[in-house]
Design a protein around this motif. Structure first.
Motif, PDB file in Angstrom:
ATOM      1  N   ALA A   1      -0.056  10.863 -36.353  1.00  0.00           N
ATOM      2  CA  ALA A   1      -0.155   9.539 -36.971  1.00  0.00           C
ATOM      3  C   ALA A   1      -0.696   8.530 -35.951  1.00  0.00           C
ATOM      4  O   ALA A   1      -1.524   7.670 -36.282  1.00  0.00           O
ATOM      5  N   HIS A   2      -0.242   8.641 -34.729  1.00  0.00           N
ATOM      6  CA  HIS A   2      -0.704   7.735 -33.675  1.00  0.00           C
ATOM      7  C   HIS A   2      -2.202   7.902 -33.437  1.00  0.00           C
ATOM      8  O   HIS A   2      -2.934   6.904 -33.267  1.00  0.00           O
ATOM      9  N   ALA A   3      -2.665   9.134 -33.416  1.00  0.00           N
ATOM     10  CA  ALA A   3      -4.088   9.394 -33.208  1.00  0.00           C
ATOM     11  C   ALA A   3      -4.922   8.842 -34.367  1.00  0.00           C
ATOM     12  O   ALA A   3      -6.029   8.322 -34.168  1.00  0.00           O
ATOM     13  N   ARG A   4      -4.399   8.941 -35.590  1.00  0.00           N
ATOM     14  CA  ARG A   4      -5.120   8.402 -36.747  1.00  0.00           C
ATOM     15  C   ARG A   4      -5.182   6.875 -36.698  1.00  0.00           C
ATOM     16  O   ARG A   4      -6.205   6.278 -37.034  1.00  0.00           O
ATOM     17  N   LEU A   5      -4.092   6.255 -36.259  1.00  0.00           N
ATOM     18  CA  LEU A   5      -4.090   4.795 -36.115  1.00  0.00           C
ATOM     19  C   LEU A   5      -5.095   4.374 -35.053  1.00  0.00           C
ATOM     20  O   LEU A   5      -5.835   3.395 -35.228  1.00  0.00           O
ATOM     21  N   ARG A   6      -5.138   5.118 -33.969  1.00  0.00           N
ATOM     22  CA  ARG A   6      -6.086   4.814 -32.872  1.00  0.00           C
ATOM     23  C   ARG A   6      -7.518   4.954 -33.378  1.00  0.00           C
ATOM     24  O   ARG A   6      -8.387   4.120 -33.071  1.00  0.00           O
ATOM     25  N   ALA A   7      -7.765   5.996 -34.159  1.00  0.00           N
ATOM     26  CA  ALA A   7      -9.111   6.211 -34.712  1.00  0.00           C
ATOM     27  C   ALA A   7      -9.466   5.121 -35.714  1.00  0.00           C
ATOM     28  O   ALA A   7     -10.629   4.713 -35.825  1.00  0.00           O
ATOM     29  N   ALA A   8      -8.480   4.642 -36.446  1.00  0.00           N
ATOM     30  CA  ALA A   8      -8.721   3.575 -37.424  1.00  0.00           C
ATOM     31  C   ALA A   8      -9.163   2.293 -36.728  1.00  0.00           C
ATOM     32  O   ALA A   8     -10.005   1.550 -37.247  1.00  0.00           O
TER      33      ALA A   8
ATOM     34  N   CYS B   1       3.356   6.025 -38.321  1.00  0.00           N
ATOM     35  CA  CYS B   1       3.686   6.075 -36.890  1.00  0.00           C
ATOM     36  C   CYS B   1       5.161   5.760 -36.651  1.00  0.00           C
ATOM     37  O   CYS B   1       5.813   6.395 -35.814  1.00  0.00           O
ATOM     38  N   GLN B   2       5.677   4.781 -37.372  1.00  0.00           N
ATOM     39  CA  GLN B   2       7.094   4.440 -37.221  1.00  0.00           C
ATOM     40  C   GLN B   2       7.990   5.579 -37.687  1.00  0.00           C
ATOM     41  O   GLN B   2       9.005   5.879 -37.052  1.00  0.00           O
TER      42      GLN B   2
END
Length: 222
Positions: free
Chosen positions: A108-115, A164-165
């Motif tokens: 989830a963190h990686a997807r947020l970073r990519a977003a 992420c949370q």
């Protein structure tokens, strides 16, 4: 006389030829578009003018000319310039939402970073759309329905934050508040970059470092 008869016959001949020739196509008529395609053609024309001239170039006459459609077509399908601006506003936020939703990664963190990177890419790829969406809201004066569609792009970010949370990769329990903090930071950075305000040699790296620092600051305390 023979000469008179010749000229008379020739006149009659050419008159008959003109009457029997098919009419030459009118350029304006030949450029007219099928009714079923008019709305999309108008949107494409409005997009082209927005990219080239910015919101100031979006007049009913200019869009109609670019599309090869009578100006009344703009009023019939979009109720004039305001409807065109709103359609482009919604279109821009829909694309932004799709880019955020398409961000991928193993966590989830990686997807947020990519977003976050997708957000910047959208702004740099479509700077005039980005400005229309955020700097010309008063001129667009979007309807409640259009604003709801625009909020969907923020909702995509909220969903990523919540994921992420849930995975204990971001602190806090209020996903909307955290998403607002992230959006405020990346929007500010991108807006400055679009107007050429940067004091570093590599804006892309500066943006990346900022996002990393932001997410570290939002990480759970260990």
């Amino acid at each position: 006389s023979c000469s008179t008869a010749f000229h008379t016959n020739r006149t009659v001949y050419y008159t008959a030829m003109v009457k029997t020739q098919p009419p030459k196509p009118n350029k304006a008529t030949s450029r007219r578009t099928k009714s079923s395609d008019v709305e999309q053609v108008l949107l494409d024309a409005a997009n082209a003018l927005l990219v080239e001239h910015g919101p100031a170039g979006l007049t009913v006459r200019a869009v109609a000319t670019e599309a090869g459609v009578a100006p009344m077509g703009v009023y019939n399908r979009f109720d004039g310039k305001h409807g065109l601006l709103e359609a482009l506003y919604v279109q821009g936020f829909n694309e932004l939402r799709d880019r955020v939703n398409s961000a991928s990664g193993p966590t989830a963190h990686a997807r947020l970073r990519a977003a976050a990177d997708a957000y910047r890419a959208f702004a740099l790829d479509s700077p005039q759309h980005y400005r229309l969406m955020f700097e010309h809201v008063t001129e667009v004066d979007p309807s409640d329905e259009a604003v709801e569609q625009a909020y969907e792009s923020f909702g995509a970010l909220v969903a990523l934050v919540q994921a992420c949370q849930d995975a204990d990769q971001l602190a806090g329990t209020n996903e909307v508040s955290v998403a607002q903090q992230i959006w405020s930071a990346i929007h500010g950075a991108v807006s400055l970059e679009l107007v050429g305000i940067s004091f570093t040699e590599d804006p892309a790296q500066t943006y990346s470092d900022m996002v990393d620092a932001l997410l570290v600051g939002l990480a759970p305390m260990r």
